[in-house]
Scaffold this motif. Structure first.
Motif, PDB file in Angstrom:
ATOM      1  N   SER A   1       0.958  -1.266  -0.290  1.00 27.96           N
ATOM      2  CA  SER A   1      -0.101   0.022  -0.063  1.00 27.96           C
ATOM      3  C   SER A   1       1.050   1.285  -0.041  1.00 27.96           C
ATOM      4  O   SER A   1       0.477   2.110  -0.295  1.00 27.96           O
ATOM      5  CB  SER A   1      -0.935  -0.031   1.082  1.00 27.96           C
ATOM      6  OG  SER A   1      -0.016  -0.073   2.423  1.00 27.96           O
TER       7      SER A   1
ATOM      8  N   ARG B   1       1.919   2.299  -3.691  1.00 34.57           N
ATOM      9  CA  ARG B   1       1.004   2.801  -4.439  1.00 34.57           C
ATOM     10  C   ARG B   1       1.138   4.514  -4.415  1.00 34.57           C
ATOM     11  O   ARG B   1       1.135   4.993  -3.465  1.00 34.57           O
ATOM     12  CB  ARG B   1      -0.386   2.348  -4.114  1.00 34.57           C
ATOM     13  CG  ARG B   1      -1.595   2.846  -4.956  1.00 34.57           C
ATOM     14  CD  ARG B   1      -2.724   2.452  -4.588  1.00 34.57           C
ATOM     15  NE  ARG B   1      -3.188   3.020  -3.198  1.00 34.57           N
ATOM     16  CZ  ARG B   1      -3.801   4.470  -3.336  1.00 34.57           C
ATOM     17  NH1 ARG B   1      -3.992   5.024  -4.546  1.00 34.57           N
ATOM     18  NH2 ARG B   1      -4.261   5.029  -2.365  1.00 34.57           N
ATOM     19  N   GLN B   2       1.040   5.067  -5.533  1.00 35.61           N
ATOM     20  CA  GLN B   2       0.965   6.614  -5.638  1.00 35.61           C
ATOM     21  C   GLN B   2      -0.438   7.154  -5.597  1.00 35.61           C
ATOM     22  O   GLN B   2      -1.121   6.495  -6.536  1.00 35.61           O
ATOM     23  CB  GLN B   2       1.724   7.065  -6.671  1.00 35.61           C
ATOM     24  CG  GLN B   2       3.444   6.533  -6.460  1.00 35.61           C
ATOM     25  CD  GLN B   2       3.981   7.691  -7.463  1.00 35.61           C
ATOM     26  OE1 GLN B   2       3.860   8.830  -7.417  1.00 35.61           O
ATOM     27  NE2 GLN B   2       5.161   6.985  -8.132  1.00 35.61           N
ATOM     28  N   THR B   3      -0.778   8.111  -4.863  1.00 37.44           N
ATOM     29  CA  THR B   3      -1.975   8.805  -4.997  1.00 37.44           C
ATOM     30  C   THR B   3      -2.184   9.521  -6.353  1.00 37.44           C
ATOM     31  O   THR B   3      -1.187  10.001  -6.539  1.00 37.44           O
ATOM     32  CB  THR B   3      -2.344   9.532  -3.771  1.00 37.44           C
ATOM     33  OG1 THR B   3      -2.116   9.273  -2.697  1.00 37.44           O
ATOM     34  CG2 THR B   3      -3.681  10.019  -3.802  1.00 37.44           C
ATOM     35  N   ALA B   4      -3.087   9.561  -6.869  1.00 28.37           N
ATOM     36  CA  ALA B   4      -3.340  10.077  -8.324  1.00 28.37           C
ATOM     37  C   ALA B   4      -2.735  11.732  -8.225  1.00 28.37           C
ATOM     38  O   ALA B   4      -3.146  12.161  -7.100  1.00 28.37           O
ATOM     39  CB  ALA B   4      -4.741   9.711  -8.824  1.00 28.37           C
TER      40      ALA B   4
ATOM     41  N   GLY C   1      -1.483  13.185  -5.222  1.00 30.02           N
ATOM     42  CA  GLY C   1      -0.266  12.560  -4.960  1.00 30.02           C
ATOM     43  C   GLY C   1       0.795  13.477  -5.556  1.00 30.02           C
ATOM     44  O   GLY C   1       1.887  13.115  -4.987  1.00 30.02           O
TER      45      GLY C   1
ATOM     46  N   THR D   1      -0.839   7.570 -11.426  1.00 29.23           N
ATOM     47  CA  THR D   1      -1.898   8.071 -12.511  1.00 29.23           C
ATOM     48  C   THR D   1      -2.037   9.415 -12.183  1.00 29.23           C
ATOM     49  O   THR D   1      -1.929  10.206 -11.209  1.00 29.23           O
ATOM     50  CB  THR D   1      -3.178   7.366 -11.854  1.00 29.23           C
ATOM     51  OG1 THR D   1      -3.216   6.046 -11.872  1.00 29.23           O
ATOM     52  CG2 THR D   1      -4.339   7.957 -12.772  1.00 29.23           C
TER      53      THR D   1
ATOM     54  N   GLN E   1      -9.441  11.339  -7.108  1.00 24.23           N
ATOM     55  CA  GLN E   1     -10.043  10.575  -6.107  1.00 24.23           C
ATOM     56  C   GLN E   1     -10.666   9.376  -6.827  1.00 24.23           C
ATOM     57  O   GLN E   1     -10.759   8.156  -6.244  1.00 24.23           O
ATOM     58  CB  GLN E   1     -10.915  11.131  -5.170  1.00 24.23           C
ATOM     59  CG  GLN E   1     -10.258  12.270  -4.184  1.00 24.23           C
ATOM     60  CD  GLN E   1     -10.958  13.258  -3.584  1.00 24.23           C
ATOM     61  OE1 GLN E   1     -12.235  13.570  -4.090  1.00 24.23           O
ATOM     62  NE2 GLN E   1     -10.370  13.962  -2.607  1.00 24.23           N
TER      63      GLN E   1
ATOM     64  N   ASP F   1      -8.231   6.807  -7.596  1.00 22.20           N
ATOM     65  CA  ASP F   1      -7.637   6.229  -6.537  1.00 22.20           C
ATOM     66  C   ASP F   1      -8.832   4.966  -5.868  1.00 22.20           C
ATOM     67  O   ASP F   1      -8.330   3.692  -5.647  1.00 22.20           O
ATOM     68  CB  ASP F   1      -7.522   7.112  -5.274  1.00 22.20           C
ATOM     69  CG  ASP F   1      -6.379   8.043  -5.269  1.00 22.20           C
ATOM     70  OD1 ASP F   1      -5.557   7.630  -6.271  1.00 22.20           O
ATOM     71  OD2 ASP F   1      -6.367   9.014  -4.680  1.00 22.20           O
ATOM     72  N   ARG F   2     -10.039   5.547  -6.108  1.00 20.74           N
ATOM     73  CA  ARG F   2     -11.213   4.557  -5.788  1.00 20.74           C
ATOM     74  C   ARG F   2     -10.980   3.302  -6.644  1.00 20.74           C
ATOM     75  O   ARG F   2     -10.956   2.090  -6.106  1.00 20.74           O
ATOM     76  CB  ARG F   2     -12.376   5.078  -5.614  1.00 20.74           C
ATOM     77  CG  ARG F   2     -13.568   4.314  -5.098  1.00 20.74           C
ATOM     78  CD  ARG F   2     -15.065   5.062  -5.598  1.00 20.74           C
ATOM     79  NE  ARG F   2     -15.293   4.974  -6.736  1.00 20.74           N
ATOM     80  CZ  ARG F   2     -15.594   3.782  -7.374  1.00 20.74           C
ATOM     81  NH1 ARG F   2     -16.031   2.704  -6.623  1.00 20.74           N
ATOM     82  NH2 ARG F   2     -16.095   3.779  -8.680  1.00 20.74           N
TER      83      ARG F   2
ATOM     84  N   TRP G   1      -8.631   2.210  -8.183  1.00 19.11           N
ATOM     85  CA  TRP G   1      -7.371   1.500  -7.924  1.00 19.11           C
ATOM     86  C   TRP G   1      -7.499   0.474  -6.989  1.00 19.11           C
ATOM     87  O   TRP G   1      -7.030  -0.656  -6.953  1.00 19.11           O
ATOM     88  CB  TRP G   1      -6.173   2.404  -7.742  1.00 19.11           C
ATOM     89  CG  TRP G   1      -4.822   1.660  -7.742  1.00 19.11           C
ATOM     90  CD1 TRP G   1      -3.900   1.830  -8.963  1.00 19.11           C
ATOM     91  CD2 TRP G   1      -4.210   1.201  -6.842  1.00 19.11           C
ATOM     92  NE1 TRP G   1      -2.783   1.003  -8.575  1.00 19.11           N
ATOM     93  CE2 TRP G   1      -2.922   0.356  -7.325  1.00 19.11           C
ATOM     94  CE3 TRP G   1      -4.558   0.693  -5.449  1.00 19.11           C
ATOM     95  CZ2 TRP G   1      -2.151  -0.210  -6.497  1.00 19.11           C
ATOM     96  CZ3 TRP G   1      -3.647  -0.163  -4.867  1.00 19.11           C
ATOM     97  CH2 TRP G   1      -2.455  -0.575  -5.401  1.00 19.11           C
ATOM     98  N   ARG G   2      -8.046   1.061  -5.834  1.00 14.87           N
ATOM     99  CA  ARG G   2      -8.082  -0.077  -4.557  1.00 14.87           C
ATOM    100  C   ARG G   2      -9.175  -0.876  -4.878  1.00 14.87           C
ATOM    101  O   ARG G   2      -8.990  -2.016  -4.639  1.00 14.87           O
ATOM    102  CB  ARG G   2      -8.701   0.939  -3.586  1.00 14.87           C
ATOM    103  CG  ARG G   2      -7.544   2.072  -2.701  1.00 14.87           C
ATOM    104  CD  ARG G   2      -8.344   2.511  -1.547  1.00 14.87           C
ATOM    105  NE  ARG G   2      -9.599   3.257  -1.749  1.00 14.87           N
ATOM    106  CZ  ARG G   2      -9.619   4.512  -2.161  1.00 14.87           C
ATOM    107  NH1 ARG G   2      -8.430   5.357  -1.844  1.00 14.87           N
ATOM    108  NH2 ARG G   2     -10.719   5.272  -2.261  1.00 14.87           N
TER     109      ARG G   2
END
Lengths: 262, 289
Positions: free
Chosen positions: B7, B10-13, B33, B251, B270, B273-274, B276-277
């Motif tokens: 976790s 992983r990069q936040t978008a 990110g 992303t 966001q 990110d959602r 991706w998760r």
């Protein structure tokens, strides 16, 4: 098969309107004739080239655009883009020839101040994007001024520009910063201006100068030697006060370097 | 398993930094990110580089060039490369990327990302240009797949094969633009999933997402990659397939025309990110981490 270099040259010729797409590619079978056809597909790129550069010019010359209206501006900018396309990828550097191009249009003659206003907008644009240089080292500059020397070289900040006009272009520019309903009238008989444009703390502004001060700064920008600039200014106005003007240049962070010449 | 992302990997978008959003970004500090800049907007002095200095203290920066013209047969303009090198040295970005495209010929800059024939000649030209840029920057460049609106009869390689060969010859990385693949496959036919499967997964370090326009050209529908709207539903679906195959790629949401208020862009990031998760939960990556 077209060599890549030739293909790219032809592409540019189509974009600049010097060659029809049908002549450039379709006959050579170079572009696949997917519906709606090679010419229509090339037109997507040609349209993008022209439209985005017209928009870039509109962003650099917003007051010119308002003065002449969108339709005339778009037509003039389109002709400029085709005759003088950009040579470099930084679009904030595109448009140096646009004021002279406007002056060459017969229709522009009815607005005598238009070319000067375009020159003012170009100067403002260049001042905004001029390279950053380190601030003047005051102690080192003082040492150079006090050192025994024949003359001093005064280097001005790269944002410095001069614009001279027989019209009150500063006022014309100023009133067009407002919405259409709020544009105050400008007295075109008010006479000309000599403007010194520069950037300070990230903001671009200008000073109105008299003829001697304008010649002084013009000489510094061209040559840098204080003695020569002073002589030129005094030939125009014997009472010209170089120390007072220099002090205001120092205060405005306009002086980038001072070097004693021996 | 070291190949699975944790976790923290992983990069936040991120979002593209656009001038009209600058004040709002500094004031609201959105939880994105990273920020991506167009290199050519920051090559002068004054307000633009000063703003960049402000945001780079808080967010990682990705430098995305649009004017290097890696596909130019006449070679790279050295003056422009030097300006890019100075920017990269000053900003120290996480990534530097450019396009598989060209824009310069005969001293003229065409302000577009123009398509190349995918031939052996083009491959040699682009590979040499990428090598020159990587040598000067002393870092790996990411190459983005372009959106295209015409095909050249002299192409002998597929775009996927062309990109694979560039990675092999130059060691460059890839920036996979999901929207561009979708646009190209719709404009010319082709399977976007085969595209995703065909790329070397360990070379893909960034993903781009953007909206496209649907245009009519003489009765034929052509999708145009105009970066002027929200990401379409079909591109989001494709994105989920892409993140499954490129789990560590960062992303970015791109938006250039019809720019919306900043919160709309942040909401798109966001959403990335959602998704991706949700993808990595399904395939068990989250549990492995």
């Amino acid at each position: 098969m077209l060599p890549l270099r030739e293909l790219q040259s032809r592409f540019a010729a189509v974009a600049a309107g010097r060659l029809l797409a049908e002549q450039a590619f379709a006959d050579s079978g170079c572009v696949v004739e997917d519906a709606p056809g090679a010419a229509a597909r090339l037109a997507i790129h040609v349209h993008h080239f022209r439209l985005t550069l017209i928009e870039a010019l509109g962003a650099t010359f917003p007051v010119v655009r308002r003065l002449v209206g969108d339709a005339f501006f778009t037509a003039a900018a389109r002709r400029y883009v085709l005759s003088q396309p950009p040579q470099r990828p930084c679009l904030f550097e595109y448009g140096d020839g646009f004021p002279a191009f406007l002056a060459s249009l017969p229709e522009a003659g009815s607005l005598g101040y238009l070319t000067d206003l375009a020159r003012l907008e170009w100067a403002i644009n260049r001042a905004h994007h001029a390279d950053d240089v380190p601030s003047l080292d005051a102690a080192a500059a003082a040492a150079q001024i006090e050192a025994p020397s024949c003359d001093l070289f005064i280097g001005l900040d790269p944002s410095c520009r001069l614009v001279k006009s027989a019209w009150p272009v500063d006022q014309i520019w100023q009133v067009h910063q407002q919405g259409d309903d709020e544009i105050a009238p400008v007295d075109l008989e008010a006479g000309g201006v000599q403007l010194f444009i520069h950037r300070q703390d990230g903001e671009v502004g200008w000073l109105k100068l008299d003829a001697a001060a304008f010649a002084f700064i013009g000489s510094l920008l061209a040559d840098g030697r204080l003695g020569k600039a002073n002589a030129l200014a005094r030939a125009i106005a014997p009472s010209f006060n170089a120390p007072a003007l220099l002090e205001s240049l120092f205060e405005g962070d306009v002086v980038a370097s001072v070097t004693a010449i021996n | 398993m070291s190949t699975l992302p944790s976790s923290t990997e992983r990069q936040t978008a991120g979002i593209g930094l656009r001038c009209p959003h600058f004040e709002a970004i500094v004031a609201t500090r959105p939880a994105v990110g990273f920020l991506e800049i167009h290199a050519e907007n920051y090559m002068g002095g004054g307000r633009m580089p000063a703003r960049l200095e402000v945001v780079r203290r808080r967010w990682p920066i990705s430098v995305h060039g649009v004017g290097l013209s890696l596909g130019s047969a006449e070679g790279i303009n050295n003056r422009h490369l030097e300006r890019l090198a100075r920017l990269v040295e000053r900003i120290e970005p996480d990534w530097v990327s450019e396009h598989l495209a060209w824009s310069v010929v005969d001293g003229m800059y065409l302000n577009d990302l123009l398509p190349l024939p995918y031939s052996e000649e083009s491959l040699a030209v682009v590979a040499a240009n990428i090598a020159q840029v990587q040598n000067r920057l002393r870092r790996r460049l990411l190459i983005e797949n372009p959106s295209t609106y015409l095909r050249f009869a002299q192409s002998t390689l597929s775009e996927v094969d062309f990109l694979n060969e560039l990675v092999r010859r130059t060691g460059c990385g890839l920036l996979f633009d999901v929207n561009n693949v979708f646009v190209n496959c719709r404009n010319f036919g082709g399977d976007p999933l085969a595209w995703i499967e065909g790329l070397p997964a360990d070379a893909v370090h960034e993903l781009h997402l953007a909206g496209h326009a649907v245009n009519d050209a003489d009765g034929v529908t052509i999708l145009i990659d105009d970066h002027g709207s929200q990401v379409s539903a079909a591109v989001w679906e494709l994105y989920e397939r892409a993140v499954a195959r490129f789990p560590t790629a960062a992303t970015l949401i791109e938006w250039d025309s019809n720019l919306p208020p900043l919160p709309v862009l942040v909401a798109e990031a966001q959403e990335a990110d959602r998704r991706w998760r949700s993808v990595h939960k399904e395939v068990g990556y989250a549990a492995a981490a």
